[in-house]
Design a protein around this motif. Structure first.
Motif, short mmCIF file in Angstrom:
data_model
loop_
_atom_site.label_atom_id
_atom_site.label_comp_id
_atom_site.label_asym_id
_atom_site.label_seq_id
_atom_site.Cartn_x
_atom_site.Cartn_y
_atom_site.Cartn_z
N UNK A 130 -15.55 46.34 -54.47
CA UNK A 130 -15.69 46.17 -55.93
C UNK A 130 -14.37 45.81 -56.61
N UNK A 131 -13.85 44.65 -56.30
CA UNK A 131 -12.55 44.26 -56.82
C UNK A 131 -12.49 42.76 -57.03
N UNK A 132 -11.44 42.33 -57.71
CA UNK A 132 -11.16 40.91 -57.86
C UNK A 132 -9.94 40.58 -57.00
N UNK A 133 -9.55 39.31 -56.98
CA UNK A 133 -8.42 38.87 -56.16
C UNK A 133 -7.12 39.11 -56.92
N UNK A 134 -6.32 40.05 -56.45
CA UNK A 134 -5.01 40.32 -57.04
C UNK A 134 -3.95 39.61 -56.19
N UNK A 135 -3.48 38.46 -56.64
CA UNK A 135 -2.52 37.67 -55.88
C UNK A 135 -1.11 38.21 -56.13
N UNK A 136 -0.60 38.95 -55.18
CA UNK A 136 0.73 39.53 -55.32
C UNK A 136 1.79 38.43 -55.21
N UNK A 137 1.59 37.50 -54.29
CA UNK A 137 2.47 36.34 -54.15
C UNK A 137 1.62 35.08 -54.22
N UNK A 138 2.25 33.99 -54.64
CA UNK A 138 1.55 32.71 -54.75
C UNK A 138 2.41 31.62 -54.12
N UNK A 139 1.76 30.57 -53.69
CA UNK A 139 2.45 29.40 -53.16
C UNK A 139 1.93 28.16 -53.86
N UNK A 140 2.80 27.17 -54.05
CA UNK A 140 2.37 25.89 -54.59
C UNK A 140 1.31 25.28 -53.68
N UNK A 141 0.50 24.41 -54.24
CA UNK A 141 -0.60 23.80 -53.48
C UNK A 141 -0.12 23.18 -52.18
N UNK A 142 0.99 22.45 -52.20
CA UNK A 142 1.46 21.76 -51.00
C UNK A 142 2.46 22.56 -50.18
N UNK A 143 2.62 23.84 -50.50
CA UNK A 143 3.43 24.74 -49.68
C UNK A 143 2.50 25.57 -48.81
#
Length: 313
Positions: A130-143
């Motif tokens: 019962x949760x949503x996506x918590x993105x702790x880190x992100x990367x650019x689309x082409x990374x």
């Protein structure tokens, strides 16, 4: 002793050692005021020895505190979708993924679906989390490379705190144009938005503090270009930080046409998040995760090698 449970709600159990007020005890466990508000109004519970209590309740040594976190609503515009995820590590609290180049981390105007976040929400839905996506880190689309996802807002809060305290380590492997010297350098240059652009960033003195450590591992060359194989450690997390700092250094990432590189040499910016390290938010055990170079970068390097930098670190 602490137990971890996620069915049906994310749950934490704590044994009380010293007497005190419940509110103070929860603060010691780093449960934020925002989380307490969500527990109060959106379906969570705080139990002492199996009975619901308010935060003013006086605790005694030997009590058992149970925190039931409320179910989380998926944000508008983040529709659950079902697609392949390359899972490097998973437990009840965190998810470490190996993102391919070409896939966005979160939805945007140009990439409204098919993102990592969409697929994570689909995975959670299928598994009854019962949760949503918590993105702790992100990367650019082409990374390409490792992305960390938290399975609960409390876990996200704990990991974000580690990032602010520089306890969450990220290492990248990149190919940068030209031969970078010396073999190790630290770039401390503030980064801000470029005027007239909503995407591009530049080094500017009124920008936010940013630090990137650069270690040159090898110099390679092919018919198209000479380039440096570098390991980079981030101490801050500014948008496009590595790309901007290497451009400022005069050695933009191979393939990064946004920041001045020749786009015909490589099909994308040659950047890969190759390792992360952090303390598990609950057990405090250090988690270390690595991701090998993706096929496109590996083949490009293998076909280009000519030698290593003396005194390689």
């Amino acid at each position: 002793m602490m137990k971890i449970k996620t069915n049906p709600l994310f749950q934490l159990d704590y044994d009380v050692v010293n007497k005190g007020v419940l509110r103070d005890f929860l603060a010691e466990k780093e449960i934020s005021k925002t989380t307490l508000t969500a527990i109060k109004y959106t379906g969570g519970q705080i139990l002492v020895n199996g009975h619901e209590q308010n935060v003013r309740y006086p605790l005694q040594a030997g009590d058992r505190v149970t925190v039931l976190f409320p179910p989380e609503k998926i944000s508008d515009g983040l529709a659950p979708e079902f697609g392949a995820l390359s899972i490097l590590y998973e437990d009840e609290t965190i998810l470490l993924l190996d993102k391919p180049a070409g896939q966005s981390t979160i939805p945007s105007r140009n990439h409204p679906s098919g993102t990592v976040a969409n697929y994570v929400c689909g995975k959670f839905m299928a598994e009854g989390v019962p949760s949503t996506a918590h993105m702790v880190t992100r990367l650019d689309t082409d990374t390409s490379g490792i992305i960390c996802v938290a399975k609960n807002r409390h876990i996200h809060h704990l990991l974000s705190k580690q990032m602010n305290e520089n306890l969450f380590k990220r290492q990248y492997t990149a190919f940068a144009e030209g031969a970078i010297t010396p073999s190790f350098l630290m770039i401390e240059q503030p980064i801000g938005r470029k005027e007239g652009s909503i995407i591009e960033r530049i080094v500017r003195q009124d920008g936010q503090y940013a630090r990137t450590d650069v270690c040159v591992e090898e110099i390679a060359e092919n018919e198209a270009t000479e380039f440096s194989v570098v390991k980079l450690a981030l101490h801050t997390g500014r948008t496009h930080q590595i790309r901007v700092h290497l451009q400022w250094l005069g050695h933009p990432l191979i393939g990064d046409d946004l920041y001045g590189a020749n786009e015909h040499v490589f099909a994308r910016q040659a950047l890969h998040c190759s390792a992360i390290s952090f303390l598990h938010p609950l057990t405090k055990r250090r988690i270390e995760c690595v991701s090998p170079l993706p096929v496109d970068m590996h083949l490009f390097l293998q076909s280009s090698r000519k030698g290593s930098v003396e005194g390689k670190v």
